[in-house]
Write a protein that holds these residues in place. Structure first.
Motif, short mmCIF file in Angstrom:
data_model
loop_
_atom_site.label_atom_id
_atom_site.label_comp_id
_atom_site.label_asym_id
_atom_site.label_seq_id
_atom_site.Cartn_x
_atom_site.Cartn_y
_atom_site.Cartn_z
N ALA A 38 2.84 -3.71 6.35
CA ALA A 38 3.46 -3.95 5.04
C ALA A 38 2.94 -2.96 4.00
O ALA A 38 3.71 -2.45 3.18
CB ALA A 38 3.19 -5.38 4.59
N LEU A 39 1.64 -2.67 4.03
CA LEU A 39 1.07 -1.71 3.09
C LEU A 39 1.60 -0.31 3.37
O LEU A 39 1.94 0.43 2.42
CB LEU A 39 -0.45 -1.74 3.16
N VAL A 40 1.70 0.08 4.62
CA VAL A 40 2.26 1.38 4.98
C VAL A 40 3.72 1.47 4.51
O VAL A 40 4.16 2.49 3.98
CB VAL A 40 2.15 1.61 6.50
N THR A 41 4.46 0.39 4.69
CA THR A 41 5.87 0.36 4.27
C THR A 41 5.98 0.57 2.77
O THR A 41 6.77 1.39 2.29
CB THR A 41 6.51 -0.98 4.65
N GLY A 70 4.87 -5.72 -2.86
CA GLY A 70 4.32 -6.07 -1.56
C GLY A 70 3.24 -7.13 -1.67
O GLY A 70 2.47 -7.14 -2.64
N LEU A 71 3.22 -8.03 -0.69
CA LEU A 71 2.13 -9.00 -0.53
C LEU A 71 1.41 -8.62 0.75
O LEU A 71 1.95 -8.80 1.85
CB LEU A 71 2.69 -10.42 -0.44
N ILE A 72 0.22 -8.05 0.60
CA ILE A 72 -0.50 -7.44 1.71
C ILE A 72 -1.61 -8.37 2.14
O ILE A 72 -2.64 -8.50 1.46
CB ILE A 72 -1.07 -6.06 1.30
N SER A 106 -4.69 -9.72 4.42
CA SER A 106 -5.78 -9.57 5.38
C SER A 106 -5.57 -8.37 6.31
O SER A 106 -5.60 -8.49 7.53
CB SER A 106 -5.92 -10.86 6.20
N SER A 107 -5.39 -7.20 5.71
CA SER A 107 -4.94 -6.03 6.49
C SER A 107 -6.06 -5.25 7.17
O SER A 107 -5.83 -4.58 8.17
CB SER A 107 -4.13 -5.10 5.59
N GLY A 108 -7.28 -5.28 6.64
CA GLY A 108 -8.41 -4.65 7.32
C GLY A 108 -8.26 -3.17 7.57
O GLY A 108 -7.55 -2.45 6.85
N GLU A 109 -8.95 -2.67 8.61
CA GLU A 109 -8.95 -1.25 8.97
C GLU A 109 -7.54 -0.77 9.30
O GLU A 109 -6.81 -1.41 10.04
CB GLU A 109 -9.88 -1.02 10.17
N GLY A 110 -7.17 0.36 8.71
CA GLY A 110 -5.81 0.86 8.85
C GLY A 110 -4.89 0.32 7.78
O GLY A 110 -3.76 0.76 7.64
N GLY A 111 -5.42 -0.64 6.99
CA GLY A 111 -4.69 -1.20 5.86
C GLY A 111 -5.45 -0.93 4.58
O GLY A 111 -5.70 0.21 4.22
N ALA A 112 -5.90 -2.01 3.90
CA ALA A 112 -6.58 -1.86 2.61
C ALA A 112 -8.06 -1.56 2.73
O ALA A 112 -8.70 -1.20 1.74
CB ALA A 112 -6.37 -3.12 1.77
N LYS A 113 -8.66 -1.69 3.91
CA LYS A 113 -10.09 -1.46 4.09
C LYS A 113 -10.42 0.04 4.08
O LYS A 113 -9.71 0.84 4.69
CB LYS A 113 -10.56 -2.06 5.42
N LEU A 114 -11.51 0.40 3.42
CA LEU A 114 -11.92 1.80 3.39
C LEU A 114 -12.39 2.26 4.77
O LEU A 114 -13.24 1.61 5.40
CB LEU A 114 -13.06 2.00 2.39
N CYS A 158 1.47 3.29 -3.56
CA CYS A 158 2.36 2.19 -3.94
C CYS A 158 2.63 2.16 -5.44
O CYS A 158 3.57 1.49 -5.89
CB CYS A 158 1.76 0.85 -3.53
N ALA A 159 1.79 2.83 -6.23
CA ALA A 159 1.91 2.80 -7.69
C ALA A 159 3.23 3.44 -8.15
O ALA A 159 3.70 4.39 -7.51
CB ALA A 159 0.73 3.53 -8.32
#
Length: 509
Positions: A327-330, A340-342, A344-352, A405-406
């Motif tokens: 969802a975050l990539v989209t 977007g409602l993202i 618990s995305s973790g690594e590959g998502g919102a996690k550094l 996303c901004a």
């Protein structure tokens, strides 16, 4: 003449199919080894274990969590020049980040992806809770004339409030495509069906007569609850997400990621990735499953743009866990999505990536590599022709994915480890990434979290603390590996930002 043309087209299709090479049948390990060979990688570092008793257990000590504390500067061009205007962001810096993200992290969507033809299989008048809805089940057939050996049919369900006064916002959710509550015949007709079924069953199985006599009120086809499967929601829980959306005048979409691309490495020579590659293995900068799922969501949005009951300017994307990553990539790459409602995305998502806490880059260069571009594997290499690389060598990080996303509405959601939203996901590291994305939102005239820009010192807020004043939002709820407890907050937040209420959108907007 018509028969002659049809015969010619059929003959051409048969000829193309006969000339097409069969899809490669790699195991996950064979595909992984193939990519390592293409990249000149001889050895990868093992990823951390989620088992805290294992010798290579993941780090959960915050004192050791930031071995590479300095993130790439989101508002600095590669030539060192600072980005000071929105124009510089759109024309110079954003394209730099997109290029690095595509080449090194998520892969490129090929230019020759075939078109999708949407057909409506079912249109049904149903109810979600007590609310009447119009539900459609759709199939998006991807044109496979160039490679007939692979079929891709995207499965999607669209549910819209029946009594809406105008076009409505829609939340697209990654998940199984299913009608909410297929309409039953009227009660009198159901009674007739049940009577006939009982008579037929007793005729075929006489021993059932005694059972039916003992339970005269029992019917093979029960009366359907107005809340659909599962009946009424539990007294202390929120209503299901679908019910909350419909009750607030939204529609929703369920799109099945597995109908776009399988969630495994064996499927990389099939699905949409395999169709475009004509059944052959990926190249290093080819797209992975996350980008494939995001492509499918964009094709679903193409269809929504043709639906007069949908306000296509206000379509959101939602997912949890691996689908939270998708969802975050989209949202980052497909700018037509408004929000977007993202979850618990973790690594590959919102996690550094640069954080050493829980899941790591090595987790996605090993078992999860098929989500990513092949090139991402380089950053887990301990021995390779291009040299050993770590997360520090990545030209981008998660804060820049969020920044893409901004200024659209971006709600980052997590739960708590005590309820099953594992420490593995690194809630603090994801909060740091969200903070670090804030300057881009502000540059583009949107509001960020309302805290300082210092991701190195900002600490995650207490659980159930809402940072929902701006277009960039954060909330960690007290539930588990789900975003359901945050749905009511998401709807209220999005309604305020898009000026949407019970009477529809404000006319001035």
């Amino acid at each position: 003449m018509k028969n002659t043309i049809l015969f010619f087209l059929l003959s051409c299709a048969i000829a193309v199919k006969a000339q097409s090479p069969a899809p490669v049948n790699f195991t996950a390990d064979q595909d992984h080894q193939n990519m390592m060979k293409q990249l000149g990688i001889k050895a990868l570092r093992n990823g951390p274990s989620g088992d805290e008793s294992a010798p290579n257990h993941a780090n959960y000590d915050e004192a050791l969590a930031n071995p590479y504390p300095d993130l790439p500067e989101v508002l600095t061009l590669k030539n060192g020049k600072k980005v000071t205007t929105a124009q510089m962001w759109w024309n110079q810096r954003r394209p730099e980040i997109v290029e690095d993200m595509e080449r090194e992290v998520y892969g490129r969507i090929p230019a020759n992806v075939p078109k999708v033809n949407w057909t409506v299989n079912v249109t049904d008048n149903e109810r979600v809770g007590f609310f009447p809805v119009i539900a459609k089940q759709l199939i998006g057939h991807v044109d496979n004339t160039a490679y007939p050996l692979i079929n891709v049919n995207i499965e999607m369900t669209l549910v819209l409030p029946a009594n809406a006064k105008g076009p409505v916002p829609v939340l697209m959710m990654f998940g199984r495509s299913a009608l909410p509550a297929p309409a039953q015949p009227p009660a009198a007709d159901v009674e007739k069906i049940n009577k006939a079924l009982k008579e037929m069953l007793v005729k075929e199985h006489p021993e059932l007569k005694t059972i039916f006599e003992k339970h005269p009120a029992y019917n093979p086809i029960p009366e359907q609850s107005p809340f659909g499967p599962g009946g009424f929601p539990a007294a202390k829980s929120d209503p299901p997400t679908a019910m909350q959306l419909i009750a607030n005048g939204w529609g929703y979409v369920l799109i099945d990621p597995s109908s776009i691309q399988a969630d495994n490495a064996e499927g990389l020579t099939r699905g949409i990735i395999g169709l475009v590659n004509k059944g052959q293995p990926r190249k290093p900068d080819d797209w992975g499953a996350l980008r494939a799922w995001s492509w499918g969501a964009a094709r679903a949005l193409d269809y929504l743009e043709t639906e007069p009951r949908v306000d296509a300017r206000h379509v959101g994307i939602e997912g949890v866990s691996r689908y939270g990553k998708a969802a975050l990539v989209t949202l980052a790459f497909e700018q037509r999505f408004a929000m977007g409602l993202i979850g618990s995305s973790g690594e590959g998502g919102a996690k550094l990536h640069r954080r050493n806490f829980g899941e790591a880059v090595e987790s996605l260069t090993g078992g999860g590599y098929y989500w990513m571009a092949g090139n991402f594997m380089k950053y887990g290499a301990s021995e390779a022709s291009s040299g050993a690389k770590t997360a520090k060598d990545l030209p981008v990080d998660a804060h820049e994915l969020i920044a893409l996303c901004a200024p659209r509405f971006t709600f980052i959601s997590y739960g708590v480890p005590e309820q099953g939203d594992a420490k593995w996901l690194d809630q603090q590291g994801s909060y740091m990434a969200t903070v670090a994305a804030g300057p881009v939102f502000k540059l583009l005239g949107a509001k960020d979290l309302g805290v300082s820009d210092n991701y190195k010192t900002e600490k995650i807020p207490p659980v159930n603390t809402s940072l929902l004043e701006g277009e960039l939002a954060w909330r960690q709820h007290d539930g588990g590996h789900t975003d359901a407890p945050n749905v009511k907050y998401f709807i209220t937040w999005a309604n305020r930002l898009m000026h949407y209420g019970k009477d529809g959108f404000e006319k001035s907007k």
